[in-house]
Design a protein around this motif. Structure first.
Motif: not given
Length: 268
Positions: A1-7, A18-31, A48-52
């Protein structure tokens, strides 16, 4: 399964506002390069990119062209995704580790409140070209780390102005936040618009970071601590603002998910 991204549409409870933003909760660190490429592909004002991380999430924000140190609407969108997609329990606090320090988000019934750093403005003498580029007369001009803060005479001027973005780009400071009091019969205390060609965005629909500047500005003038604000872009958005002095501003907004997708590749 690929990386999920939510708008997510932020600072609104209505889709396509309002203001649209894309949110990507990363499965692993990215460059950094990969994150910038994804932001360019999404072509929204912020991705936005998030990682635990420890007891929270590392959070970074990218426009289609650059990484920015602070973004309100994409933080609001990120908190919304963490709760709505079960990364956090409903009663848990969202804690973000960012280039602007630790930011906190809390759920408040149908609203999300953000704890952000205040951004004070200093009076300045603006170049004559600023008013020409905006196409309005500047009542007062201030400057902060975001750019110019320009007060104009009326709500109508804020809503109707049509800046010359090529002229704005030629100024030493090309990002401009324009604001005024609302009409006496309005439910809002003040209105604003934010033009940010310096960030690669001619006009940002709703800007949390701008309200970190507007909070102390209007508190000094109106002598009150709580405001209901409207950012009068074509999409429009509502921000609850609370500032009692000190170094923190509390911004509250609503958010709605409009799209979920899968990034097929994690390659550069």
């Amino acid at each position: 399964m690929g990386q999920i991204i939510t708008q997510v549409d932020a600072f609104t409870n209505t889709p396509f506002a309002g203001n649209p933003a894309a949110v990507c909760v990363l499965l692993a660190p990215q460059s950094d390069r990969w994150m910038q490429n994804v932001a360019q592909e999404m072509n929204l004002s912020e991705t936005a990119f998030l990682i635990k991380q420890d007891d929270g999430f590392n959070l970074r924000w990218f426009t289609p062209t650059v990484e920015v140190p602070l973004c309100g609407h994409a933080t609001l969108a990120s908190a919304h995704v963490l709760w709505s997609e079960a990364h956090l329990l409903p009663d848990e606090i969202a804690r973000f580790y960012t280039k602007s320090g630790v930011l906190i988000a809390k759920r408040q019934v149908n609203w999300i409140e953000l704890d952000f750093p205040v951004n004070h403005s200093q009076a300045t003498v603006a170049p004559e070209e600023l008013g020409q580029a905006l196409g309005v007369e500047c009542k007062s001009v201030f400057q902060n780390s975001l750019g110019y803060l320009v007060e104009v005479e009326s709500e109508d001027l804020v809503r109707q102005m049509q800046p010359n973005f090529q002229q704005l780009k030629m100024l030493p400071v090309s990002n401009v936040l324009v604001t005024s009091l609302t009409d006496s019969n309005s439910e809002y205390d003040f209105v604003s618009r934010f033009f940010a060609p310096g960030f690669g965005i001619n006009e940002d629909p709703v800007t949390g970071a701008a309200h970190c500047c507007l909070a102390p500005f209007w508190r000094d003038r109106l002598g009150k601590d709580e405001f209901l604000a409207y950012q009068a872009s074509s999409r429009g958005g509502v921000v609850k603002v609370r500032y009692t002095g000190g170094d923190r501003v509390f911004l509250a907004g609503q958010a709605v998910t409009v799209l979920r997708g899968e990034l097929i590749t994690n390659k550069q």
